[in-house]
Design an enzyme around this catalytic site. Structure first.
Site, PDB file in Angstrom:
ATOM      1  CG  HIS A  63      -1.928   1.012   1.344  1.00 59.15           C
ATOM      2  ND1 HIS A  63      -1.654   2.320   1.671  1.00 59.15           N
ATOM      3  CD2 HIS A  63      -3.279   0.947   1.164  1.00 59.15           C
ATOM      4  CE1 HIS A  63      -2.783   3.028   1.695  1.00 59.15           C
ATOM      5  NE2 HIS A  63      -3.783   2.213   1.388  1.00 59.15           N
ATOM      6  CG  ASP A 118       0.722  -2.101   6.281  1.00 58.97           C
ATOM      7  OD1 ASP A 118      -0.196  -2.179   7.133  1.00 58.97           O
ATOM      8  OD2 ASP A 118       0.579  -1.534   5.181  1.00 58.97           O
ATOM      9  CD  GLN A 178      -6.450  -4.589   4.479  1.00 56.76           C
ATOM     10  OE1 GLN A 178      -7.370  -5.380   4.700  1.00 56.76           O
ATOM     11  NE2 GLN A 178      -6.676  -3.307   4.222  1.00 56.76           N
ATOM     12  CE  LYS A 200      -7.072  -0.089   6.474  1.00 60.17           C
ATOM     13  NZ  LYS A 200      -8.042   0.235   5.427  1.00 60.17           N
ATOM     14  CB  CYS A 213      -3.584   3.320  -1.705  1.00 60.05           C
ATOM     15  SG  CYS A 213      -4.759   4.650  -1.451  1.00 60.05           S
TER      16      CYS A 213
END
Length: 412
Positions: free
Chosen positions: A123, A200, A203, A226, A366
């Site tokens: 991303h 990261d 997700q 999220k 993105c």
């Protein structure tokens, strides 16, 4: 909270509505997750009963607010199995956390000729900070490429990560491909070469059990919204010894120990990185979201999403006019599924699906370098969460079929 993971409808009133005359099938969870009543109620309760600034006040409301804020930090620590609650820094979101690392550790440790390694599936939030740092510091930015199966090419990773590498930054799970990356193996590779690794987790943390000590990541960032928390709140985990060596990210109140005319002594972690008035209500509500997920159990969350992917992915792949990106094996897939329909722009597809009550995302997500690697400008993305159902999946498939008929008269 409902005790059955398959019957949570009362906890998510937003899902009980019609869109364009159709039941809502909300499949844009990779962008943001819906919030259960318990999270919304915790925000309201704070502002109606405990609203005060934290740490400095000695009156009752300030002490209650401080207690709840620091309890939320401990909840997050437990949720990702950090060794110390001081390793949990509240941020504005995952993007803010990644920029914090690039602007502090990166500025301090990247020099002319050094290398930063990321993956092609990142991303922009985990790409641009490192790209701009490399430009500023005259370092080299290298990309780990994809395998033909849409997974990270680990042979390429072993070639790209060298003794010149100082930082490896990789998504735990892709926001486009649904690929789950072997972060623990990447950490081992990075550490073998004396580099640190940044994960990261935007997700991954909402969708699967995460143990930062087992992964042996040096930094790990994720967003609250999220994982059913409010917007504007996120978390950066960092190993304590690294955090203590890093300079502050911002300056102001709350992050100091003592200030003199000519110098300042900064507070210990995590407060050194939490300048000014934080999103107190957001942090507390994030703690409520953690409570909610832990009551369900992250293994159950992951199993429910896997059940949905097992159900919907083969049905999508069976449609001859649909191209699915990422791993074709449902077991190697999160609930994120990106696809395109022949001859149709993803924005047109998303608009048509919305007419059928199905909320998806369309665009480059993105992740423009990834789009270029895939040979497309954009994709349509359906993303599932544990509160979705097989009925939502069926509605997606039926809406895709209806879209085909509408645009092409059944001749795609």
């Amino acid at each position: 909270m409902a005790s059955n993971i398959n019957d949570l409808s009362n906890d998510f009133p937003i899902l009980d509505q019609q869109v364009n005359g159709e039941r809502l099938a909300y499949l844009d969870n990779a962008a943001t997750a819906q919030k259960p009543r318990q999270v919304v109620d915790s925000l309201v309760h704070f502002y109606e009963h405990d609203n005060a600034n934290v740490h400095r006040g000695v009156h009752t409301l300030a002490e209650r607010a401080t207690t709840q804020y620091e309890e939320a930090r401990k909840k997050v620590q437990h949720f990702i199995n950090a060794a110390d609650n001081r390793e949990i820094i509240f941020t504005k979101g995952c993007t803010d956390g990644l920029n914090l690392v690039a602007s502090t550790y990166g500025e301090q440790n990247i020099h002319d000729g050094d290398e930063i390694v990321i993956s092609i599936m990142e991303h922009h939030s985990n790409l641009i900070p490192w790209q701009q740092l490399a430009i500023k510091k005259h370092a080299k930015l290298k990309y780990i490429e994809l395998s033909p199966e849409g997974t990270l090419d680990m042979a390429d990773a072993e070639q790209k990560i060298t003794d010149k590498t100082k930082i490896v930054a990789v998504a735990h799970a892709s926001n486009v491909l649904g690929t789950i990356n072997p972060l623990k193996e990447l950490a081992r590779l990075a550490h073998q070469h004396g580099a640190i690794i940044v994960g990261d987790g935007a997700q991954s943390v909402p969708h699967m059990p995460v143990d930062v000590q087992d992964l042996d990541v040096d930094f790990y960032a994720f967003s609250g919204h999220k994982m059913m928390g409010p917007t504007g709140i996120g978390v950066l985990y960092g190993k304590a010894d690294l955090l203590r060596e890093m300079p502050p990210y911002q300056y102001g109140g709350e992050m100091i120990s003592a200030v003199y005319r000519d110098r300042t002594e900064f507070a210990d972690i995590p407060f050194k990185f939490e300048a000014g008035t934080q999103n107190i209500a957001g942090a507390i509500a994030l703690g409520t979201a953690v409570d909610y997920l832990e009551r369900i159990g992250m293994n159950q969350v992951a199993a429910k999403e896997q059940e949905l992917v097992n159900y919907v992915l083969p049905r999508l792949e069976a449609l001859p006019y649909v191209t699915v990106y990422g791993p074709q094996d449902p077991q190697a897939h999160t609930g994120v599924i990106a696809f395109n329909m022949d001859k149709l722009h993803p924005h047109d597809v998303a608009t048509a699906l919305d007419a059928e009550g199905v909320a998806v995302r369309a665009g480059h997500h993105c992740a423009q370098p990834l789009m270029a690697a895939l040979g497309v400008d954009a994709t349509t993305r359906a993303s599932f969460y544990f509160y979705n159902t097989q009925e939502d999946a069926d509605q997606l498939i039926n809406a895709i079929k209806a879209t085909k008929e509408f645009f092409n008269g059944g001749t795609i």
